[in-house]
Enzyme design. Structure first.
Site, PDB file in Angstrom:
ATOM      1  CG  ASP A 188      -0.263  -0.113   2.550  1.00 32.08           C
ATOM      2  OD1 ASP A 188       0.876  -0.632   2.610  1.00 32.08           O
ATOM      3  OD2 ASP A 188      -0.838   0.341   3.569  1.00 32.08           O
ATOM      4  CG  HIS A 232       6.244  -0.435  10.517  1.00 26.88           C
ATOM      5  ND1 HIS A 232       6.194  -0.835  11.826  1.00 26.88           N
ATOM      6  CD2 HIS A 232       5.903   0.880  10.508  1.00 26.88           C
ATOM      7  CE1 HIS A 232       5.828   0.191  12.578  1.00 26.88           C
ATOM      8  NE2 HIS A 232       5.646   1.240  11.805  1.00 26.88           N
TER       9      HIS A 232
HETATM   10  C1  BDR Z   1       2.159  -0.824   8.651  1.00 22.38           C
HETATM   11  O1  BDR Z   1       1.067   0.067   8.339  1.00 22.38           O
HETATM   12  C2  BDR Z   1       1.437   0.930   7.283  1.00 22.38           C
HETATM   13  O2  BDR Z   1       1.178   2.251   7.613  1.00 22.38           O
HETATM   14  C3  BDR Z   1       2.896   0.733   7.048  1.00 22.38           C
HETATM   15  O3  BDR Z   1       3.216   0.875   5.671  1.00 22.38           O
HETATM   16  C4  BDR Z   1       3.169  -0.657   7.542  1.00 22.38           C
HETATM   17  O4  BDR Z   1       2.943  -1.617   6.544  1.00 22.38           O
HETATM   18  C5  BDR Z   1       2.669  -0.503  10.038  1.00 22.38           C
HETATM   19  O5  BDR Z   1       1.669  -0.644  10.997  1.00 22.38           O
HETATM   20 CA    CA Z   2       2.652  -0.894   4.218  1.00 15.81          CA
END
Ligand code: BDR
Ligand code: CA
Length: 337
Positions: A14, A245
């Site tokens: 995303d 992340h």
């Molecule tokens: C996840 O949520 C999204 O905002 C980031 O891209 C990551 O995949 C972290 O909680």
């Molecule tokens: Ca993400």
């Protein structure tokens, strides 16, 4: 020196600043041969995420990699509008990339995933760093999918750590708990990379400066994007830095870093409408007691990492090389429609 074995990868994302880092990490990794990318609504809509992905691929000199549009809405409900306060209005920190010439390929992301799994039986590896809507859709399209893919690595959830959307729910799972429940219930080799490990491996300003100084437009653009991301995380860490992340999930998927603590346990997702909605309930009772393996214990939950991730990430991104003439321009501050 031996050449690492390269595996076909499907990336579901995303895009998203940290998704952009994960994509760049895969492109820079000789262990990963990215065969297709699907987008899903999360940080931005699936359509904006697809645009960002195409633009990043062009900047990296990999415009040939097919990108398919995935689900706009989660399994239940509608897309909530994204996280501009975290990722910027355009999803990539309001950094403006040159618009890609390539178009989206026909068909949905879920269809692309199923096709790739059949083209590479037993070999395809999935990295999912957004809500799991497309992956759940692919499971419905072809229930044989778990048998066809080698493994799936998911950035999502929180085991012992608090959530980042509700007290207990992490964004990727919270954005589509029903899809996450289906994906985590499927019988495949699954690794979950939760907030426990992604919030404790941070990128500092010195690392961002190293990216900005790199002789390649992709790490430089990522360094610019991280300026926005750092401002969001400053409220949480008290200094200019950010959690890592999605690139951490990418590095675990390709084997660039290893887990130090990663029990294989049963993970259920709360799909009720109560305060627990979106929680990943990891059966980690074995931490305190001699606990027999539970039925359905098939998810490897990464809780701690070997070594220091940030210098590794910077080194891999600095090693990016593209075909001659990878010099597309970008500018900060110009919003992308
Ligand atoms: C996840 O949520 C999204 O905002 C980031 O891209 C990551 O995949 C972290 O909680
Ligand atoms: Ca993400």
């Amino acid at each position: 020196m031996t050449t690492p074995i390269s595996h076909p990868f499907y990336l579901d994302c995303d895009t998203g600043i940290d998704d952009a880092l994960a994509l760049a990490y895969l492109l820079a990794s000789p262990q990963a041969d990215v065969r297709g990318i699907g987008t899903v609504s999360g940080n931005v809509s699936a359509a904006v995420g697809a645009r960002n992905t195409l633009d990043l691929l062009q900047l990296a000199g990999h415009a040939h990699i097919p990108v398919a549009l995935g689900a706009h809405d989660p399994q239940a409900g509608t897309f909530h509008g994204g996280a501009p306060h975290v990722h910027g209005a355009n999803g990539i920190g309001d950094v403006s990339l040159e618009a890609a010439d390539a178009e989206l390929v026909p068909g949905t992301a879920a269809e692309m995933l199923v096709r790739l799994a059949h083209e590479h039986p037993g070999q395809l590896r999935i990295l999912a760093v957004g809500p799991l809507t497309n992956i759940a859709q692919a499971l419905r399209l072809d229930p044989e999918l778990p048998r066809l893919v080698q493994d799936i690595t998911i950035m999502g959830g929180a085991a012992f750590a608090p959530g980042n959307i509700t007290p207990v729910a992490e964004a990727n799972i919270a954005n589509d708990p029903e899809a996450a429940a289906d994906v985590l219930a499927a019988d495949w080799d699954v690794t979950l990379v939760p907030l426990d490990v992604t919030m404790s491996n941070v990128l500092e300003e010195s690392h961002r400066q190293e990216l900005l100084a790199a002789g390649h437009p992709v790490p430089q653009a990522l360094g610019d994007m991280l300026g926005y991301y750092f401002r969001f995380y400053e409220s949480q860490f008290g200094r200019a830095c950010s959690a890592m992340h999605d690139p951490l999930a990418a590095a675990l998927a390709v084997g660039g870093v290893s887990a130090a603590v990663a029990p294989v346990v049963r993970v259920d997702v709360d799909t009720t409408d109560g305060p627990g909605r979106g929680q990943t309930i990891c059966d980690l009772r074995g931490r305190y007691m001699d606990y027999p393996e539970q039925p359905g214990a098939r998810c490897r939950v990464v809780l701690e990492l070997e070594g220091d991730f940030a210098p590794h990430l910077v080194e891999v991104l600095q090693s990016l090389s593209g075909p001659e003439g990878t010099t597309a321009a970008w500018s900060v501050g110009a919003a992308v429609a």
